[in-house]
Write a protein that holds these residues in place. Structure first.
Motif, mmCIF file in Angstrom:
data_model
loop_
_atom_site.group_PDB
_atom_site.id
_atom_site.type_symbol
_atom_site.label_atom_id
_atom_site.label_comp_id
_atom_site.label_asym_id
_atom_site.label_seq_id
_atom_site.Cartn_x
_atom_site.Cartn_y
_atom_site.Cartn_z
ATOM 1 N N ILE A 23 0.859 -1.182 0.000
ATOM 2 C CA ILE A 23 0.000 0.000 0.000
ATOM 3 C C ILE A 23 0.897 1.234 0.000
ATOM 4 N N ARG A 44 0.383 5.384 0.645
ATOM 5 C CA ARG A 44 -0.535 6.483 0.980
ATOM 6 C C ARG A 44 0.248 7.786 1.054
ATOM 7 N N ALA A 59 5.643 1.118 7.165
ATOM 8 C CA ALA A 59 5.074 0.284 8.226
ATOM 9 C C ALA A 59 4.800 -1.102 7.656
ATOM 10 N N HIS A 71 1.141 -6.850 5.022
ATOM 11 C CA HIS A 71 1.269 -5.745 4.078
ATOM 12 C C HIS A 71 2.485 -4.900 4.439
ATOM 13 N N MET A 83 3.598 -0.928 3.915
ATOM 14 C CA MET A 83 3.023 0.357 3.568
ATOM 15 C C MET A 83 4.119 1.406 3.502
ATOM 16 N N TYR A 132 4.630 5.603 3.224
ATOM 17 C CA TYR A 132 3.947 6.888 3.374
ATOM 18 C C TYR A 132 4.928 8.017 3.012
ATOM 19 N N ARG A 177 -3.005 -0.862 -3.576
ATOM 20 C CA ARG A 177 -3.696 0.386 -3.268
ATOM 21 C C ARG A 177 -2.701 1.547 -3.260
ATOM 22 N N GLY A 182 -7.614 -2.351 -4.386
ATOM 23 C CA GLY A 182 -7.800 -2.711 -2.986
ATOM 24 C C GLY A 182 -6.864 -3.832 -2.606
ATOM 25 N N GLN A 183 -6.992 -4.290 -1.391
ATOM 26 C CA GLN A 183 -6.061 -5.312 -0.894
ATOM 27 C C GLN A 183 -6.760 -6.645 -0.838
#
Lengths: 168, 269
Positions: A4, A6, A38, A43, A45, A47, A153, A167-168
């Motif tokens: 992911i 973000r 993270a 997953h 992620m 940022y 995502r 999506g996941q």
């Protein structure tokens, strides 16, 4: 492992504003994003927090490709990755092409991103592509080895919050 | 747009896909959360992360949407009621349900695209906002309270706050303060039954769901800044909180700096 990315709409707007500027000879611009990361529930992620544009002088005239950058640009991004203990994403813009990385993008990422993985082995690194007015796609390399994977995502968080990907 | 959602086609040509793809978290499946679950399922959301450790009791039946007398008798987990509600709308919905507080299984929450906070206390709100901010997740918080003072009419009030990462947080808005947290902590274990009613929970939850849909589909093209609404139940009024006019509210939140994103890490002093 799934992935992911973000980032805030505010940061995305800053990136787009820079990447949309015409360059004297390069057909497209490139930048680098630095941020935190993270891991949760299988997953990874990323940022992104800050953006480093590639200076005009650090582009190389190259036929057949949108943009090629010199070692000074790459060295600056590697140094920032090291100094900030950051996750780094190479970023470029596809204003109107298909919302996916080109074969050339993938090939160049395969050459470039492992250097970032070696610079900060704790973090995922990779590439982000923005497309159209609001979309995006990302490809991430897990820390400490492993093949890259497409982010399911890419979320642009703000007003509105735009969710790209399946999506996941 | 499928026939099922044809009456909400004004949300935009991509709205159905956006809504179906979004992963939403709901922390708390009681009076507020049960409305959220019901409405989001009707709208077409189908990917959920749900949290609540409680079971249905008689005292919940005045407001817990979907719960029955039989659920209270059997002490059905509120999570099961929520799942039943969702699956009644979409039998293939993806539900990651946790019969616990979100704090006890926080990782799935971090995957969510949007979180609804339907928790009871300031401290829980504070913790949930911290978690969402750390992972760049918009948080829609709803809450309701009824203050009973002897000799006066009870006063019902509540709030809806959209806490957007990067923007003003609940502390910036003056909703969460150290004083409130301290007062709450001093009353720990002495809260007694919290007065709650279904109509007020419904107003707050419905409005929050509306903001969630707008946030993701941008159908109004007007939602561009912080949301902080106050509900004055005695008057039947929902309005922007007067504090929003306070020039002291920062555009950028000083309480959750970008450096605090992601997993905690060691930094040199």
């Amino acid at each position: 492992m799934k992935a992911i990315v973000r980032l805030t709409q505010r940061l995305a707007a800053e990136i787009r504003a820079d990447l949309e500027r015409p360059h004297p000879f390069a057909a497209e611009r490139i930048g680098f994003l630095f941020g935190r990361w993270a891991f949760a529930a299988g997953h990874m992620m990323v940022y992104p927090i800050s953006y480093l544009p590639v200076a005009d002088d650090n582009y190389i005239e190259a036929p057949f490709v949108g943009a090629t950058i010199n070692s000074a640009a790459i060295r600056a991004a590697l140094q920032a990755t090291l100094d900030d203990k950051a996750a780094c994403l190479h970023v470029h813009l596809h204003p109107s092409q298909l919302p996916r990385f080109s074969d050339l993008d993938l090939r160049e990422q395969d050459r470039l991103i492992p250097s970032f993985c070696a610079t900060n082995r704790e973090a995922p690194h990779g590439a982000l592509m923005l497309w159209g007015d609001a979309g995006g796609a990302a490809r991430l390399w897990p820390p400490r080895g492993g093949p890259p994977l497409m982010a399911g995502r890419v979320a642009f968080v703000g007003y509105p919050t735009v969710l790209a990907g399946v999506g996941q | 747009m499928s026939e099922r959602f044809s009456r909400q086609s004004f949300l935009g040509p991509d709205a159905e896909e956006i809504i179906q793809g979004a992963l939403i978290g709901v922390a708390g499946l009681g009076g507020g959360g049960s409305h959220i679950v019901q409405q989001t399922a009707h709208i077409g959301f189908r990917r959920f992360v749900l949290y609540d450790g409680d079971v249905v009791e008689d005292s919940n039946l005045n407001r817990l949407v979907g719960a029955t007398v039989e659920d209270a008798r059997r002490e059905t987990p509120k999570l099961q009621v929520a799942k039943r509600t969702i699956l009644g709308q979409d039998s293939s919905a993806e539900i990651d349900g946790h019969q616990t507080r979100w704090q006890d299984a926080p990782e799935p929450l971090r995957l969510c695209d949007l979180v609804f906070g339907c928790v009871d206390s300031f401290s829980e709100r504070d913790q949930l906002e911290k978690a969402c901010r750390r992972h760049l997740i918009p948080l829609l918080d709803i809450g309701l309270g009824v203050t009973v003072i002897e000799g006066q009419a009870p006063v019902m009030g509540g709030q809806i706050i959209l806490s957007m990462p990067g923007g003003p947080c609940m502390r910036c808005l003056g909703f969460i303060t150290d004083k409130r947290l301290a007062e709450e902590a001093s009353r720990y274990g002495d809260a007694g039954p919290r007065p709650q009613v279904i109509w007020a929970n419904g107003i707050l939850a419905s409005t929050a769901v509306g903001f969630a849909v707008d946030l993701l589909t941008d159908w109004t093209r007007r939602l561009r800044s912080v949301v902080y609404l106050e509900y004055r139940g005695n008057e039947g009024v929902l309005r922007p909180h007067p504090r929003l006019a306070d020039r002291g509210i920062p555009d950028t939140c000083p309480h959750y700096p970008p450096s605090d994103l992601g997993d905690p890490m060691f930094r040199p002093l």
